[in-house]
Design a protein around this motif. Structure first.
Motif, PDB file in Angstrom:
ATOM      1  N   LEU A  18      48.211  25.391  54.619  1.00 45.92           N
ATOM      2  CA  LEU A  18      48.766  26.896  54.937  1.00 45.92           C
ATOM      3  C   LEU A  18      48.791  27.707  53.413  1.00 45.92           C
ATOM      4  O   LEU A  18      48.123  28.759  53.232  1.00 45.92           O
ATOM      5  N   ALA A  19      49.379  26.899  52.564  1.00 44.58           N
ATOM      6  CA  ALA A  19      49.408  27.427  51.162  1.00 44.58           C
ATOM      7  C   ALA A  19      47.766  27.603  50.669  1.00 44.58           C
ATOM      8  O   ALA A  19      47.427  28.916  50.018  1.00 44.58           O
ATOM      9  N   GLN A  20      47.048  26.446  50.625  1.00 45.33           N
ATOM     10  CA  GLN A  20      45.666  26.479  50.228  1.00 45.33           C
ATOM     11  C   GLN A  20      44.952  27.756  50.840  1.00 45.33           C
ATOM     12  O   GLN A  20      44.273  28.780  50.184  1.00 45.33           O
ATOM     13  N   LYS A  21      45.317  27.973  52.083  1.00 43.86           N
ATOM     14  CA  LYS A  21      44.548  29.026  52.900  1.00 43.86           C
ATOM     15  C   LYS A  21      45.022  30.640  52.409  1.00 43.86           C
ATOM     16  O   LYS A  21      44.174  31.268  52.102  1.00 43.86           O
ATOM     17  N   TYR A  22      46.298  30.535  52.188  1.00 42.76           N
ATOM     18  CA  TYR A  22      46.715  32.112  51.640  1.00 42.76           C
ATOM     19  C   TYR A  22      46.339  32.181  50.188  1.00 42.76           C
ATOM     20  O   TYR A  22      46.035  33.365  49.899  1.00 42.76           O
ATOM     21  N   LYS A  23      45.980  30.776  49.441  1.00 39.04           N
ATOM     22  CA  LYS A  23      45.591  31.034  48.063  1.00 39.04           C
ATOM     23  C   LYS A  23      44.128  31.679  48.195  1.00 39.04           C
ATOM     24  O   LYS A  23      43.930  32.570  47.303  1.00 39.04           O
ATOM     25  N   LEU A  24      43.531  31.055  48.961  1.00 41.62           N
ATOM     26  CA  LEU A  24      41.970  31.549  49.098  1.00 41.62           C
ATOM     27  C   LEU A  24      41.940  33.034  49.573  1.00 41.62           C
ATOM     28  O   LEU A  24      41.102  33.717  48.989  1.00 41.62           O
ATOM     29  N   GLN A  25      42.769  33.389  50.542  1.00 45.99           N
ATOM     30  CA  GLN A  25      42.916  34.910  51.002  1.00 45.99           C
ATOM     31  C   GLN A  25      43.372  35.856  49.668  1.00 45.99           C
ATOM     32  O   GLN A  25      42.927  36.816  49.629  1.00 45.99           O
ATOM     33  N   GLN A  26      44.118  35.059  48.879  1.00 45.42           N
ATOM     34  CA  GLN A  26      44.655  35.930  47.691  1.00 45.42           C
ATOM     35  C   GLN A  26      43.419  36.188  46.816  1.00 45.42           C
ATOM     36  O   GLN A  26      43.378  37.147  46.382  1.00 45.42           O
ATOM     37  N   ALA A  28      40.408  36.132  47.478  1.00 48.67           N
ATOM     38  CA  ALA A  28      39.363  36.893  48.091  1.00 48.67           C
ATOM     39  C   ALA A  28      39.874  38.337  47.811  1.00 48.67           C
ATOM     40  O   ALA A  28      39.066  39.492  47.557  1.00 48.67           O
ATOM     41  N   LEU A  29      41.204  38.646  48.231  1.00 47.03           N
ATOM     42  CA  LEU A  29      41.800  40.090  48.150  1.00 47.03           C
ATOM     43  C   LEU A  29      41.574  40.407  46.700  1.00 47.03           C
ATOM     44  O   LEU A  29      41.354  41.806  46.313  1.00 47.03           O
ATOM     45  N   SER A  30      41.945  39.593  45.778  1.00 45.71           N
ATOM     46  CA  SER A  30      41.986  39.827  44.235  1.00 45.71           C
ATOM     47  C   SER A  30      40.662  40.420  43.967  1.00 45.71           C
ATOM     48  O   SER A  30      40.395  41.171  43.081  1.00 45.71           O
ATOM     49  N   ALA A  31      39.537  39.583  44.449  1.00 46.15           N
ATOM     50  CA  ALA A  31      38.191  39.830  44.007  1.00 46.15           C
ATOM     51  C   ALA A  31      37.830  41.310  44.633  1.00 46.15           C
ATOM     52  O   ALA A  31      37.063  42.174  43.678  1.00 46.15           O
ATOM     53  N   GLN A  32      38.392  41.688  45.776  1.00 51.28           N
ATOM     54  CA  GLN A  32      37.990  42.973  46.389  1.00 51.28           C
ATOM     55  C   GLN A  32      38.625  43.850  45.739  1.00 51.28           C
ATOM     56  O   GLN A  32      38.133  45.296  45.474  1.00 51.28           O
ATOM     57  N   LEU A  33      39.895  43.563  45.392  1.00 50.18           N
ATOM     58  CA  LEU A  33      40.793  44.615  44.463  1.00 50.18           C
ATOM     59  C   LEU A  33      39.954  44.942  43.120  1.00 50.18           C
ATOM     60  O   LEU A  33      39.978  46.129  42.852  1.00 50.18           O
ATOM     61  N   GLN A  34      39.512  44.017  42.640  1.00 55.76           N
ATOM     62  CA  GLN A  34      38.673  43.980  41.370  1.00 55.76           C
ATOM     63  C   GLN A  34      37.612  45.037  41.674  1.00 55.76           C
ATOM     64  O   GLN A  34      37.257  45.853  40.725  1.00 55.76           O
ATOM     65  N   VAL A  35      36.672  44.566  42.634  1.00 54.77           N
ATOM     66  CA  VAL A  35      35.741  45.479  42.922  1.00 54.77           C
ATOM     67  C   VAL A  35      35.945  46.967  43.217  1.00 54.77           C
ATOM     68  O   VAL A  35      35.433  47.990  42.745  1.00 54.77           O
ATOM     69  N   VAL A  36      37.217  47.221  43.865  1.00 55.43           N
ATOM     70  CA  VAL A  36      37.713  48.456  44.243  1.00 55.43           C
ATOM     71  C   VAL A  36      37.906  49.182  42.716  1.00 55.43           C
ATOM     72  O   VAL A  36      37.937  50.443  42.451  1.00 55.43           O
ATOM     73  N   TYR A  37      38.766  48.541  42.051  1.00 50.82           N
ATOM     74  CA  TYR A  37      39.143  49.088  40.596  1.00 50.82           C
ATOM     75  C   TYR A  37      37.947  49.339  39.638  1.00 50.82           C
ATOM     76  O   TYR A  37      37.970  50.381  38.969  1.00 50.82           O
TER      77      TYR A  37
END
Length: 192
Positions: A18-26, A28-37
């Motif tokens: 579950l931690a690995q899954k959350y880490k991957l989601q984080q 992905a979200l960081s990458a998306q956030l970087q694209v948004v920035y």
């Protein structure tokens, strides 16, 4: 204890998964956030550029507006100057026209007076000639002298009549020229 240990290990593996899954989601979200920035940064730069161009366009428009206003004022002043010059010229021509008209009236009166005088002279001469013809037997020599004088006087009167008639025609031609010039001036848009 072994069962409990197995059960705990199973829960730990589940938690790690579950931690690995959350880490991957984080991530992905960081990458998306970087694209948004990055997109936001590009938008801000584009907006700044647009504001700069808008400001320059506004300044250019104000300069153009001032130049156009100055050109319009200059053209208006030039038009007023031309109108003033044409108005002065029109007044001068109108005065000249009035003078020529007055001269024409005087010449017409003089012409009519001379024509009347000429007619009276011719009638008087005719009467004198008839009277002299009746008395020709006794005054042949005097009659010839008188007839010669009358003919010379008649020539002078006719010559004067022709001169006055010529002056009248010249004055009428001048009046026609002034009338055409006046019509041309009245047709000018600036003068209207």
């Amino acid at each position: 204890a072994a069962l409990l240990y197995g059960h705990l290990q199973s829960q730990v593996r589940g938690a790690e998964a579950l931690a690995q899954k959350y880490k991957l989601q984080q991530e992905a979200l960081s990458a998306q956030l970087q694209v948004v920035y990055e997109h936001r940064s590009r938008l801000e730069r584009s907006l700044q550029k647009e504001r700069g161009e808008h400001k320059k366009t506004k300044e250019d428009f104000l300069v153009y507006k001032l130049e156009a206003q100055e050109a319009l004022n200059k053209e208006k002043q030039d038009s007023m100057n031309r109108y003033g010059a044409l108005s002065s010229q029109h007044k001068i021509l109108k005065n000249q026209h009035d003078d020529v008209k007055k001269q024409l009236l005087e010449l017409q009166l003089q012409h009519n007076s001379l024509r009347l005088e000429h007619r009276k002279s011719l009638e008087s001469h005719s009467q004198k000639l008839a009277q002299l013809q009746q008395e020709r037997d006794s005054e042949v020599t005097n009659l010839q002298d008188t007839v010669q004088k009358l003919r010379e006087e008649s020539k002078l009167l006719r010559k004067a009549h022709l001169e006055v008639h010529s002056q009248l025609l010249s004055a009428q031609a001048q009046m026609e020229e002034f009338r055409q010039l006046k019509e041309a001036l009245q047709k000018m848009p600036g003068l209207r």
